[in-house]
Each structure stands twice: as structure tokens, then as C-alpha cells.
Design a protein around this motif. Structure first.
Motif, PDB file in Angstrom:
ATOM      1  N   VAL A 108       0.893  -1.166   0.000  1.00 30.91           N
ATOM      2  CA  VAL A 108       0.000   0.000   0.000  1.00 30.91           C
ATOM      3  C   VAL A 108       0.925   1.208   0.000  1.00 30.91           C
ATOM      4  CG1 VAL A 108      -1.814   1.265   1.206  1.00 30.91           C
ATOM      5  CG2 VAL A 108      -1.726  -1.243   1.377  1.00 30.91           C
ATOM      6  N   GLY A 109       0.930   1.972  -1.099  1.00 31.50           N
ATOM      7  CA  GLY A 109       1.888   3.066  -1.247  1.00 31.50           C
ATOM      8  C   GLY A 109       3.272   2.515  -1.515  1.00 31.50           C
ATOM      9  N   CYS A 110       4.276   3.352  -1.339  1.00 27.81           N
ATOM     10  CA  CYS A 110       5.643   2.909  -1.611  1.00 27.81           C
ATOM     11  C   CYS A 110       6.623   3.856  -0.932  1.00 27.81           C
ATOM     12  CB  CYS A 110       5.897   2.891  -3.117  1.00 27.81           C
ATOM     13  SG  CYS A 110       7.514   2.204  -3.530  1.00 27.81           S
ATOM     14  N   ALA A 111       7.716   3.282  -0.457  1.00 28.02           N
ATOM     15  CA  ALA A 111       8.715   4.086   0.256  1.00 28.02           C
ATOM     16  C   ALA A 111       9.838   4.556  -0.666  1.00 28.02           C
ATOM     17  CB  ALA A 111       9.293   3.260   1.404  1.00 28.02           C
ATOM     18  N   CYS A 112       9.713   4.299  -1.967  1.00 31.45           N
ATOM     19  CA  CYS A 112      10.847   4.605  -2.860  1.00 31.45           C
ATOM     20  C   CYS A 112      10.813   6.017  -3.451  1.00 31.45           C
ATOM     21  CB  CYS A 112      10.920   3.573  -3.982  1.00 31.45           C
ATOM     22  SG  CYS A 112      11.438   1.963  -3.366  1.00 31.45           S
ATOM     23  N   THR A 119       2.344   6.653  -7.283  1.00 27.89           N
ATOM     24  CA  THR A 119       2.396   5.935  -6.001  1.00 27.89           C
ATOM     25  C   THR A 119       3.489   6.514  -5.114  1.00 27.89           C
ATOM     26  OG1 THR A 119       1.646   3.915  -7.067  1.00 27.89           O
ATOM     27  CG2 THR A 119       2.696   3.656  -4.929  1.00 27.89           C
ATOM     28  N   GLY A 120       4.613   6.885  -5.760  1.00 24.84           N
ATOM     29  CA  GLY A 120       5.736   7.437  -5.006  1.00 24.84           C
ATOM     30  C   GLY A 120       5.370   8.706  -4.256  1.00 24.84           C
ATOM     31  N   GLY A 158       2.840  -3.015 -10.097  1.00 25.68           N
ATOM     32  CA  GLY A 158       1.836  -2.064  -9.623  1.00 25.68           C
ATOM     33  C   GLY A 158       2.396  -1.248  -8.471  1.00 25.68           C
ATOM     34  N   MET A 159       1.539  -0.947  -7.500  1.00 26.98           N
ATOM     35  CA  MET A 159       1.991  -0.121  -6.379  1.00 26.98           C
ATOM     36  C   MET A 159       2.977  -0.894  -5.508  1.00 26.98           C
ATOM     37  SD  MET A 159      -1.754   1.367  -5.393  1.00 26.98           S
ATOM     38  CE  MET A 159      -1.241   2.418  -4.054  1.00 26.98           C
ATOM     39  N   GLY A 160       4.055  -0.216  -5.125  1.00 25.96           N
ATOM     40  CA  GLY A 160       5.000  -0.814  -4.184  1.00 25.96           C
ATOM     41  C   GLY A 160       6.246  -1.363  -4.840  1.00 25.96           C
ATOM     42  N   GLU A 161       7.264  -1.551  -4.018  1.00 25.94           N
ATOM     43  CA  GLU A 161       8.531  -2.137  -4.469  1.00 25.94           C
ATOM     44  C   GLU A 161       8.582  -3.576  -3.936  1.00 25.94           C
ATOM     45  OE1 GLU A 161      11.418  -1.738  -6.337  1.00 25.94           O
ATOM     46  OE2 GLU A 161      11.753  -3.697  -5.448  1.00 25.94           O
ATOM     47  N   PRO A 162       8.427  -4.561  -4.821  1.00 24.95           N
ATOM     48  CA  PRO A 162       8.355  -5.957  -4.361  1.00 24.95           C
ATOM     49  C   PRO A 162       9.564  -6.392  -3.538  1.00 24.95           C
ATOM     50  CG  PRO A 162       7.829  -5.804  -6.702  1.00 24.95           C
ATOM     51  CD  PRO A 162       8.279  -4.444  -6.277  1.00 24.95           C
ATOM     52  N   MET A 163      10.739  -5.849  -3.864  1.00 21.87           N
ATOM     53  CA  MET A 163      11.952  -6.295  -3.160  1.00 21.87           C
ATOM     54  C   MET A 163      12.046  -5.720  -1.745  1.00 21.87           C
ATOM     55  SD  MET A 163      13.571  -8.370  -5.182  1.00 21.87           S
ATOM     56  CE  MET A 163      13.125  -8.892  -6.835  1.00 21.87           C
ATOM     57  N   LEU A 164      11.109  -4.836  -1.395  1.00 20.23           N
ATOM     58  CA  LEU A 164      11.044  -4.361  -0.012  1.00 20.23           C
ATOM     59  C   LEU A 164       9.923  -5.079   0.748  1.00 20.23           C
ATOM     60  CD1 LEU A 164      11.679  -0.514  -0.448  1.00 20.23           C
ATOM     61  CD2 LEU A 164      13.292  -2.289   0.288  1.00 20.23           C
ATOM     62  N   GLY A 333      -0.571   3.752  -9.557  1.00 17.31           N
ATOM     63  CA  GLY A 333      -0.914   4.674  -8.474  1.00 17.31           C
ATOM     64  C   GLY A 333      -1.789   5.849  -8.857  1.00 17.31           C
ATOM     65  N   GLN A 334      -2.004   6.076 -10.155  1.00 18.00           N
ATOM     66  CA  GLN A 334      -2.704   7.308 -10.536  1.00 18.00           C
ATOM     67  C   GLN A 334      -4.132   7.370 -10.021  1.00 18.00           C
ATOM     68  OE1 GLN A 334      -2.486   8.367 -14.691  1.00 18.00           O
ATOM     69  NE2 GLN A 334      -0.396   7.661 -14.785  1.00 18.00           N
ATOM     70  N   LEU A 335      -4.839   6.243 -10.133  1.00 19.75           N
ATOM     71  CA  LEU A 335      -6.254   6.281  -9.769  1.00 19.75           C
ATOM     72  C   LEU A 335      -6.427   6.319  -8.249  1.00 19.75           C
ATOM     73  CD1 LEU A 335      -8.628   6.454 -11.602  1.00 19.75           C
ATOM     74  CD2 LEU A 335      -8.946   4.007 -11.412  1.00 19.75           C
ATOM     75  N   VAL A 336      -5.613   5.558  -7.539  1.00 20.14           N
ATOM     76  CA  VAL A 336      -5.723   5.570  -6.076  1.00 20.14           C
ATOM     77  C   VAL A 336      -5.355   6.944  -5.542  1.00 20.14           C
ATOM     78  CG1 VAL A 336      -4.658   4.726  -3.956  1.00 20.14           C
ATOM     79  CG2 VAL A 336      -5.463   3.106  -5.648  1.00 20.14           C
TER      80      VAL A 336
END
Ligand code: SF4
Length: 345
Positions: A108-112, A119-120, A158-164, A333-336
Motif C-alpha cells: 500500500v503506497g511505496c517508500a521509494c 504511487t511514489g 503495480g503499487m509498491g517495491e516488491p523487493m522491499l 498509483g494514478q487512480l488511487v
């Protein structure tokens, strides 16, 4: 409630209802391979077991809150609501040639905080669980079933960085591949990352057959740092070593979003060629879906095409991608983000 993906707890439910393993197989096939609804899947079990299964097992954990179908191509954007009321997006793509695909979210969201990404701009809220990641695929599969389609490709873009979110992404990939569940081959699953070397190493060791995509977007350190703050932590030199190691098991996909005046000049092309020279890669040249709130602009189509052609001439496997779902804000992330603004307005 027992999660459908908790195999030990599921087996306990099976045993206490004395359901034979082959009936469990029919039940799982109904849910994951035939994309049946819950009631239809329950009907594959002995009647005496159905009530307990119904009350004990949690199948879906997300609510499909919205569906937006593109009027210009075969894309559908889905907005899912988590049990704690967060929104995540998935995009179903139905290319005219090729398999039905889904692009799914892992957080949910992303820290990158990549500067080009909607989303960023939201910040990070939490990781999705493996069940929440998988539920996007399961529900989308049921959605496309009446069209005679099945989701054949799953892309973690999609939203988020999978490797995190390694624990849950690893869990989700395992269930996507598992025979009794989605039964997809590794070649049909792509996990995309901004480039987190130690996590990429772990991923390629754990899933040597699953495709890896690196969002490179620039082979110039100073440009990449501006686009993707994670690049400061993991510089291009370090990333290249990981890329070389990862490509030993098959070509790595290189994602290159083309931004006007940012990464589309002659020096950018030369840097990209130099950086990737000698590494087995497939480069995807991607158009930028412009959106309100971003001052970045996409490189115009003729220049994009020329950039791709130059890479091909230089000997790189290169695909010029086209934008799908531009009328439904299909970029990550655009629509959310839009929904959040509405909620806070
Ligand atoms: S591009 Fe991916 S990694 Fe970067 S902010 Fe967006 S979701 Fe996160």
C-alpha cells in the motif's frame, strides 16, 4: 478464519471433515484453475463438509471496490479495498496479440519516492500480505472468465517495491507457481524492481526461473538519483554486478521510461549502451503516462522510436512499448492517488 493459502490449517479442516485428498484437489481446481465462485467450489466437496468449510475458511481478503474499463484498448483498472480500508490497484491488460496479463501491487503506497510515479507521491503505508497479493490475481481471473479468458501473465509492477516486501512476495510467487493453486510457469511471472541488489540476489537464488525486470530509466548516476532516490543507496556500479549475476540464468528485462529532456538525449543513449554492453538483457522502451501533479513530460513518439531503433542497431534486443489504458489512468498509483484526493477534499 483459516486462509485458503495456509496449507497446514487447510489440511486440518480437511481431516476433521474426512474429505479425501482428491476432493480437495477438485475444490482447489474450481477456485484457482476454473475461476469458479465460492459457492460453486464448495459444491465440489461432500455435502456434510460444506458448512464447516464455508464457516472456517477465508477465501477472498480484498473487496473489488471499482472497475474502470478502457474505451480505447483492452485494459481494465481495478481498485481493491483491503480489510483495513486501504486502496490498491491492479491493471488487467488484454493485448490484441498475446496473453491476458495482470499488473499487481505488492504494497500500500511505496517508500521509494520515484519522481515519475504517482504511487511514489503517496508515501508508504504497509506491505500487502501474500494472500492480498494473490487475491488480485484470483479475483481478476474470475472477472475475465465470462470473456473466455484466463490470466496468463502476472507482473509485479503495480503499487509498491516488491523487493522491499520479500517475505510476502516470495510467498505469493510460490503460490502462483504451485500446481494446486495458479500453476503458472516462472516464465509467466515477472517481478520488477528499482534495483535493490541484495534482495535481487536472494530472489534469483530462490526463483531462478521467474523473470526479473529492472527499472533502470537512466544509466547516468546523477540522472538516476534525481528520478529514483534509491539510486543513491545502490549506485549503478553495484547494480551492474547484480545484473551480470542475475542474467546468468536468463535475460533480465530492462525498463526504460522515456522522459523528455531528462533521459532521452544522445548522452543518455550512449550511457545506456555502455552500461548494458555484454549483459544479456531485453530493453523495453516505455512511454510515460502524464498525470496531473507531475511536471515530467513523455518523450514524443518519433523520438522514442528513434531511441529504440538506435538500441536495436547497436545490437540490443529492444521492444518499443505502447501505452495501454491511458484513458483510465492505468499507470501505477494514478487512480488511487486521485481517490485519496477526493476522500480528503
Ligand atoms: S515506481 Fe515503483 S518503486 Fe518507484 S515509487 Fe513507484 S511503486 Fe515505488
Amino acid at each position: 478464519m483459516v486462509s485458503i493459502y495456509d496449507t497446514e490449517a487447510m489440511d486440518a479442516v480437511r481431516r476433521r471433515n474426512t474429505v479425501q485428498p482428491h476432493r480437495m484437489k477438485l475444490f482447489r481446481n474450481a477456485l484457482f484453475k476454473k475461476a469458479c465462485g465460492w459457492g460453486e467450489a464448495l459444491a465440489t466437496l461432500p455435502e456434510r463438509a460444506q458448512a464447516d468449510f464455508d464457516q472456517s475458511i477465508g477465501f477472498e481478503c480484498l473487496e473489488m471496490a471499482e472497475r474502470h474499463d478502457s474505451k480505447i484498448d483492452g485494459a481494465s483498472k481495478l481498485i481493491f479495498k483491503t480489510p483495513d480500508q486501504h486502496l490498491v490497484e491492479s491493471v488487467v491488460l488484454r493485448p490484441k496479440t498475446g496473453r491476458t496479463s495482470i499488473c499487481i501491487s505488492s504494497q500500500v503506497g511505496c517508500a521509494c519516492y520515484c519522481s515519475f510515479c504517482a504511487t511514489g507521491k503517496m508515501g508508504f503505508t504497509r506491505n500487502l500480505t501474500a494472500a492480498e497479493i494473490l487475491d488480485q490475481v484470483t479475483q481478476a481471473n474470475r472477472m475475465v472468465k465470462p470473456e473466455g479468458r484466463t490470466i496468463r501473465n502476472v507482473v509485479f509492477m503495480g503499487m509498491g517495491e516488491p523487493m522491499l516486501n520479500l517475505e510476502h512476495v516470495f510467498g505469493a510467487v510460490s503460490f502462483l507457481k504451485a500446481g494446486p493453486f495458479h500453476n503458472l510457469s516462472g516464465a509467466r511471472i515477472t517481478v520488477s524492481t528499482v534495483g535493490i541488489p541484495h534482495a535481487m540476489d536472494r530472489f534469483t537464488q530462490e526463483f531462478p526461473d521467474v523473470k526479473l525486470a529492472l527499472s533502470l530509466h537512466s544509466a547516468r548516476q546523477e540522472v538516476r538519483e534525481k528520478l529514483m532516490p534509491q539510486a543513491r543507496k545502490y549506485p549503478l556500479d553495484q547494480l551492474r554486478e547484480t545484473l551480470v549475476a542475475a542474467s546468468a540464468r536468463g535475460k533480465v528485462m530492462i525498463e526504460y521510461l522515456m522522459l523528455a529532456g531528462v533521459n532521452d538525449r544522445e548522452e543518455d543513449l550512449k550511457a545506456l549502451e555502455g552500461y548494458l554492453r555484454g549483459i544479456p538483457v531485453h530493453i523495453n522502451i516505455i512511454p510515460f503516462n502524464e498525470y496531473a501533479g507531475s511536471n515530467l513530460r513523455g518523450t514524443p513518439p518519433p523520438e522514442r522510436k528513434q531511441f529504440a531503433n538506435r538500441l536495436k542497431e547497436a545490437g540490443f534486443d529492444t521492444t518499443l512499448r505502447y501505452s495501454l489504458g491511458s484513458d483510465i489512468a492505468a499507470a501505477c498509483g494514478q487512480l488511487v492517488q486521485h481517490k485519496r484526493k477526493e476522500a480528503f477534499a
